[in-house]
Motif scaffolding. Sequence first.
Motif, short mmCIF file in Angstrom:
data_model
loop_
_atom_site.label_atom_id
_atom_site.label_comp_id
_atom_site.label_asym_id
_atom_site.label_seq_id
_atom_site.Cartn_x
_atom_site.Cartn_y
_atom_site.Cartn_z
N THR A 1 2.34 7.73 -2.51
CA THR A 1 2.06 9.06 -1.95
C THR A 1 0.56 9.24 -1.71
O THR A 1 0.14 9.68 -0.62
N ASP B 1 5.04 1.76 4.63
CA ASP B 1 5.38 2.28 3.31
C ASP B 1 6.19 1.18 2.61
O ASP B 1 7.37 0.98 2.91
N SER C 1 3.70 1.40 -4.87
CA SER C 1 3.53 2.00 -6.19
C SER C 1 3.80 0.99 -7.29
O SER C 1 4.76 0.22 -7.21
N ARG D 1 20.89 7.97 -9.36
CA ARG D 1 20.17 9.16 -8.94
C ARG D 1 21.04 9.97 -7.99
O ARG D 1 21.79 9.40 -7.20
N1 C6P Z 1 10.96 7.16 -4.08
C1 C6P Z 1 13.13 7.40 -5.12
O1 C6P Z 1 13.85 7.68 -6.06
P1 C6P Z 1 5.52 7.58 -5.33
O2 C6P Z 1 6.28 8.74 -5.84
O3 C6P Z 1 4.22 7.97 -4.71
O4 C6P Z 1 5.40 6.46 -6.32
O5 C6P Z 1 6.43 6.92 -4.18
C2 C6P Z 1 6.85 7.70 -3.10
C3 C6P Z 1 7.79 6.94 -2.24
C4 C6P Z 1 7.40 6.59 -0.98
N2 C6P Z 1 8.20 5.88 -0.16
C5 C6P Z 1 9.42 5.48 -0.54
C6 C6P Z 1 10.26 4.68 0.40
C7 C6P Z 1 9.89 5.82 -1.81
O6 C6P Z 1 11.11 5.42 -2.17
C8 C6P Z 1 9.07 6.58 -2.68
C9 C6P Z 1 9.58 7.03 -4.00
C10 C6P Z 1 11.62 7.48 -5.32
O7 C6P Z 1 13.56 7.03 -4.04
C11 C6P Z 1 11.20 8.79 -5.89
S1 C6P Z 1 11.50 10.12 -4.77
#
Ligand code: C6P
Length: 407
Positions: A94, A199, A222, A359
């Motif tokens: 993010t 991403d 991440s 989930r």
């Molecule tokens: N998806 C899921 O359960 P962060 O929160 O910054 O580490 O990652 C965000 C993010 C960005 N892109 C994709 C494709 C993702 O899957 C995620 C995080 C988790 O799907 C939490 S919503």
Amino acid sequence: MERVEAIRRDFPTLARKIGDNDLVYLDSGATSQKPAVVIETMDDYYRRYNANVHRGAHTLSEEATNAYENARLRIARFINAPSDKQIIFTRGTTESVNLVANAWGRANLGPGDEVLITEMEHHSNIVPWQMLRDELGFILRYVPITDQGRLDLEHLPDLLTARTKLFAFVHVSNVLGTINPARELIEAAHAVGAKVLIDGAQSVPHMPVDVQALDVDFLAFSSHKMCGPTGVGILYGKREILESMPPFLGGGDMIRDVSMERSTWNTLPYKFEAGTPPIAEAIGLGAAVDYLNEVGMKWVHAHERELVAYAFEQLSQVEGLRILGPGPDERGGLVAFVMEGVHHHDLAAIVDQDGIAVRAGHHCAQPLHEHYGISGSARASLYLYNTRQEIDKLRASLEKAQRILAF
Ligand code: C6P
């Protein structure tokens, strides 16, 4: 199979019981479990050499700095980055996307320009662009998806044009599991002069990703989804682009000189790392990368492909259950589904009673769920430590839920 059993022993959480049941953890897409070596590496930092980095001349600070920078080097190698200077520690995917939006976007976007994203993006690759669009006045466009959950590339020539300055897309969808044809999309974007942000939140943890082979301009991912701790993530960028960008956040460490009138910026990667960074977390991510390298990313990918094909076959047989997204040959290790007559939250609650963690919700991908006319789904997401037996348990539990809840 023996290999998976050995891997499972590396993860303390997997030995847990939920009530009388063994934990079946099928929520690694949200966050993965952590091997003991990652937990111990962070513990060792706090117990033996806790100090700030890049600041002190004393021994502890030198040791912390070396461990922090060494982690950066190993992360660079993990994605085949040409240099560790191109690896920026952020708080996660993010923040990495927000960094690109605010630093690169502000300097390069304005009225008449276009940013292209897709209908299958996570909110973290939608909202920063909407916010910036409202300020700068560029146009935000979306590549639509087909009902089978693939990008509808027929529309690409109309959407990707000389006006497109950036194409930002998810490598593997966190809901559909779709693996997008990154190399092909990058080539098409570069042909019209657009930069590309990938991403990689759901790809880098699960398959070999080579930034040079892809020729991608930015890659965000991440730590916590790849056996590492929360609170840290990575932005990779091409050197000349990162060099040309203004900083994102201002503060300590990102400057060369500060006077009362103005400041000058530090070199890469420090220009983008304002303030005390997530030191223990970065070192922990370094240990996670070593762990994944030892297992082998090709093995991780092959294991998940085999498992997701099995999950697809098993779950397809559950009455009233509909899997979202493409067939098993084209997807990463996750399966999102809806069950006729059963709310996804009820479904997750029922399988939790059997110790199974899945989930439920919109998974931060509301536009994608809107496309299918649903408010959310349940999702089982797999990783290197999951087994066929766990999928059998999920199937049995879903069949039970179907009997109890469906009307
Ligand atoms: N998806 C899921 O359960 P962060 O929160 O910054 O580490 O990652 C965000 C993010 C960005 N892109 C994709 C494709 C993702 O899957 C995620 C995080 C988790 O799907 C939490 S919503």
